[in-house]
Write a protein that holds these residues in place. Structure first.
Motif, PDB file in Angstrom:
ATOM      1  N   THR A 165       3.705   1.132   9.304  1.00  0.00           N
ATOM      2  CA  THR A 165       2.518   0.319   9.102  1.00  0.00           C
ATOM      3  C   THR A 165       2.698  -0.991   9.847  1.00  0.00           C
ATOM      4  O   THR A 165       3.700  -1.690   9.654  1.00  0.00           O
ATOM      5  CB  THR A 165       2.287   0.035   7.609  1.00  0.00           C
ATOM      6  N   ALA A 167      -4.416  -4.282   9.868  1.00  0.00           N
ATOM      7  CA  ALA A 167      -3.302  -3.380   9.544  1.00  0.00           C
ATOM      8  C   ALA A 167      -3.580  -2.016  10.157  1.00  0.00           C
ATOM      9  O   ALA A 167      -4.727  -1.558  10.157  1.00  0.00           O
ATOM     10  CB  ALA A 167      -3.115  -3.263   8.036  1.00  0.00           C
ATOM     11  N   LYS A 168      -2.538  -1.396  10.693  1.00  0.00           N
ATOM     12  CA  LYS A 168      -2.644  -0.048  11.234  1.00  0.00           C
ATOM     13  C   LYS A 168      -1.466   0.776  10.743  1.00  0.00           C
ATOM     14  O   LYS A 168      -0.310   0.312  10.783  1.00  0.00           O
ATOM     15  CB  LYS A 168      -2.631  -0.053  12.770  1.00  0.00           C
ATOM     16  N   GLN A 169      -1.763   1.963  10.275  1.00  0.00           N
ATOM     17  CA  GLN A 169      -0.704   2.879   9.866  1.00  0.00           C
ATOM     18  C   GLN A 169      -0.617   3.995  10.904  1.00  0.00           C
ATOM     19  O   GLN A 169      -1.578   4.723  11.131  1.00  0.00           O
ATOM     20  CB  GLN A 169      -0.999   3.463   8.488  1.00  0.00           C
ATOM     21  N   VAL A 180       3.496   1.781   3.011  1.00  0.00           N
ATOM     22  CA  VAL A 180       3.798   0.603   3.817  1.00  0.00           C
ATOM     23  C   VAL A 180       5.303   0.494   4.022  1.00  0.00           C
ATOM     24  O   VAL A 180       6.094   0.762   3.126  1.00  0.00           O
ATOM     25  CB  VAL A 180       3.241  -0.680   3.168  1.00  0.00           C
ATOM     26  N   THR A 232       0.862  -1.164   0.000  1.00  0.00           N
ATOM     27  CA  THR A 232       0.000   0.000   0.000  1.00  0.00           C
ATOM     28  C   THR A 232       0.903   1.219   0.000  1.00  0.00           C
ATOM     29  O   THR A 232       2.104   1.113   0.279  1.00  0.00           O
ATOM     30  CB  THR A 232      -0.949   0.047   1.219  1.00  0.00           C
ATOM     31  N   LEU A 285       1.401  -4.784  10.478  1.00  0.00           N
ATOM     32  CA  LEU A 285       0.652  -5.846   9.831  1.00  0.00           C
ATOM     33  C   LEU A 285       0.602  -7.046  10.755  1.00  0.00           C
ATOM     34  O   LEU A 285       1.649  -7.544  11.192  1.00  0.00           O
ATOM     35  CB  LEU A 285       1.303  -6.255   8.502  1.00  0.00           C
ATOM     36  N   SER A 296      -3.762   6.690  14.378  1.00  0.00           N
ATOM     37  CA  SER A 296      -3.623   5.580  13.441  1.00  0.00           C
ATOM     38  C   SER A 296      -4.846   5.502  12.535  1.00  0.00           C
ATOM     39  O   SER A 296      -5.937   5.952  12.894  1.00  0.00           O
ATOM     40  CB  SER A 296      -3.442   4.259  14.190  1.00  0.00           C
ATOM     41  N   THR A 311       0.606   7.460  12.655  1.00  0.00           N
ATOM     42  CA  THR A 311       0.980   8.810  12.250  1.00  0.00           C
ATOM     43  C   THR A 311       1.550   9.529  13.455  1.00  0.00           C
ATOM     44  O   THR A 311       0.849   9.807  14.429  1.00  0.00           O
ATOM     45  CB  THR A 311      -0.240   9.588  11.718  1.00  0.00           C
ATOM     46  N   SER A 323      -6.658   2.607   9.458  1.00  0.00           N
ATOM     47  CA  SER A 323      -6.619   1.240   8.948  1.00  0.00           C
ATOM     48  C   SER A 323      -6.485   1.308   7.431  1.00  0.00           C
ATOM     49  O   SER A 323      -7.482   1.513   6.720  1.00  0.00           O
ATOM     50  CB  SER A 323      -7.884   0.480   9.347  1.00  0.00           C
ATOM     51  N   PRO A 324      -5.268   1.175   6.903  1.00  0.00           N
ATOM     52  CA  PRO A 324      -5.078   1.336   5.463  1.00  0.00           C
ATOM     53  C   PRO A 324      -5.562   0.110   4.699  1.00  0.00           C
ATOM     54  O   PRO A 324      -5.706  -0.989   5.252  1.00  0.00           O
ATOM     55  CB  PRO A 324      -3.559   1.496   5.335  1.00  0.00           C
ATOM     56  N   ILE A 356      -4.651  -2.741   2.359  1.00  0.00           N
ATOM     57  CA  ILE A 356      -3.426  -3.452   2.004  1.00  0.00           C
ATOM     58  C   ILE A 356      -3.735  -4.468   0.903  1.00  0.00           C
ATOM     59  O   ILE A 356      -4.683  -5.257   1.014  1.00  0.00           O
ATOM     60  CB  ILE A 356      -2.836  -4.188   3.221  1.00  0.00           C
TER      61      ILE A 356
END
Length: 493
Positions: A248, A261-263, A229, A226, A250, A367, A265, A369-370, A372
């Protein structure tokens, strides 16, 4: 009742201490630490490049002071591990223009036990090593073919003295296909984590996993992609799946299928190099970007939601490349500090909540949730013809340290005052009292367990005790005097 309260206070004082109150920030020789680990004597080992062509290995005590230092010429150390016998194993690359995988085993006193090079007639770079259940080692490396201009992943399985048992090549059509980390899994197989790009770095970076059996045959492969990532930390979790750490996060099951998944920030982002599963979540160590680069330690819950995040750094750019949980429940973060005078190794020791004593700030973290993209991908597994040879690395010695801040985690608990000399000590320690006279003395270890005691006449203001029977480590001397109770820290060498 007063004595009972004093004992209760001492108990909690020792218990609190044992949970990680020793903290510090220190700078060392010019260079960068790519790896930090805790040694068998509760000290630390730092390793990484000292400049463009040489490597540095620092052995520190529990307080971050240098015990010994090794400098290796024309070797680039990428990572290290502590073996079951207490020795240190480092992996990296030997050579300047073209390299071989290099593995060196070092004793607790800094002595070289053995050193091996692995060559496939291509350009090889060693990235990661893990000790296997048979006391051998598994190594992940990259193999660059200058004719085909391709970069592939290789695994090398060795016995306990570095002799090759098998070696295999994992080839795809990815660009910059690099295996950064290998670990043995609970089923005696192996997991490899690495990165690739989609034709160019500007097109984005993806993460891949390769799951192998105990002889290196592929069981499954997965790639994750993504925008944004990243992640260079990996750990097998208690449920048999995997957690990949970075900006990120996973979480996968045992087959690599994505569970969540969490990205994260934090400022302009975070690049994680280390992740560790806790009882109630995960802790990630890496480099954050808040104006300038700085060390970052972030805790998330079991679903990747942020709990807290701390940033650390001096006035220069600070890059964290490695982390480790410490026996006392705290954390060690290592990397470098870069300013106008160059690069120096930077080590931070925190307590269990991320406090280090200086140059730190609590950071807001959020965070999302992107989305993926997850898929399997084809890998050609080939036997790799490699030769192994022993060598003796060229070694130089030296080390220096600058303390930014430090706390040994114990405060005075009475008005009675005494000194310990010498401290650290090997055999005899002398206690000198300024005014009060002692009647009893007890020695406790870091767990709060009493390991020795003495009784004296009250008219003695100078006392000598023999501590040669104590194992090397950190102890606390508690004395009863006419003015009350006092405690001092003692380091036994």
């Amino acid at each position: 009742m007063r004595n009972l309260l004093a004992l209760i206070f001492l108990f909690f004082q020792f218990a609190f201490l044992a949970k990680g109150q020793v903290t510090f920030q220190k700078l060392y020789n010019s260079g960068t630490a790519y790896s930090v680990l805790q040694s068998s004597d509760s000290g630390f080992v730092l390793s990484g490049p000292s400049d463009g062509t040489n490597a540095l290995l620092l052995k520190l005590n529990y307080f971050g002071d240098t015990t010994w230092a090794l400098k290796f010429d024309t070797i680039h150390i990428q990572s290290s591990l502590k073996s079951h016998d207490g020795s240190i194993i480092v992996v990296g690359t030997s050579g300047i223009s073209s390299g071989d995988v290099a593995v060196i085993k070092i004793g607790s006193a800094g002595n070289i036990i053995w050193a091996k090079k692995y060559d496939s007639s291509n350009n090889e770079n060693g990235y990661s090593i893990d000790e296997t259940l048979d006391s051998g080692f598994i190594i992940v490396a990259s193999v660059y073919d200058s004719i085909l201009e391709t970069n592939d992943v290789s695994l090398i399985k060795t016995d306990s003295i570095g002799n090759i048992i098998w070696s295999k090549l994992y080839s795809t059509n990815f660009n910059n296909y690099v295996g950064h980390l290998v670990r043995q899994t609970h089923d005696n197989g192996f997991i490899v984590m690495g990165t690739y790009n989609l034709g160019s770095w500007n097109a984005g970076i993806g993460i891949f996993l390769i799951k192998c059996n105990d002889i290196g045959d592929t069981i499954w492969t997965k790639k994750y992609f993504t925008n944004g990532v990243n992640g260079l930390g990996l750990e097998e979790t208690r449920d048999g799946g995997f957690i990949i750490g970075g900006g990120t996060l996973l979480k996968t099951d045992s087959l690599g299928n994505l569970l969540w998944a969490k990205q994260l920030t934090i400022g302009n982002g975070i690049l994680g190099f280390y992740i560790h599963e806790l009882v109630n979540g995960y802790v990630i160590a890496g480099t954050g970007y808040v104006g300038t680069s700085e060390f970052n330690l972030t805790m998330v819950d079991t679903f990747g939601n942020p709990v807290w995040s701390n940033g650390y750094g001096t006035s220069g750019d600070c890059w964290c490349y490695s982390g480790s949980i410490v026996h006392d429940g705290g954390y060690a973060l290592a990397g470098n500090e870069i300013d106008s005078s160059g690069s120096r190794i930077y080590l931070i020791k925190t307590d269990a909540t991320g406090n280090s004593g200086c140059n730190e700030i609590a950071l807001p973290v959020s965070s999302i949730s992107p989305s993926i993209i997850v898929s399997s991908y084809p890998v050609a597994v080939l036997s790799l013809n490699m030769t192994v040879s022993s060598f003796m690395p060229t070694i130089r010695y030296g080390g220096e340290v600058t303390t930014l801040c430090a706390s040994v985690g114990i405060s005075s608990i009475s008005s009675a005052s005494f000194t310990l000399s010498p401290n650290p000590a090997i055999t005899i320690v002398e206690l000198i009292f300024e005014q009060s006279k002692t009647s009893s003395l007890e020695i406790y270890n870091l767990l709060g367990e009493k390991v020795d005691n003495f009784h004296f006449s009250r008219d003695e203001s100078e006392i000598k005790i023999n501590v040669s029977g104590l194992n090397p480590g950190i102890y606390f001397v508690k004395v009863e005097t006419e003015n009350g109770t006092s405690v001092q820290k003692l380091v036994k060498q």
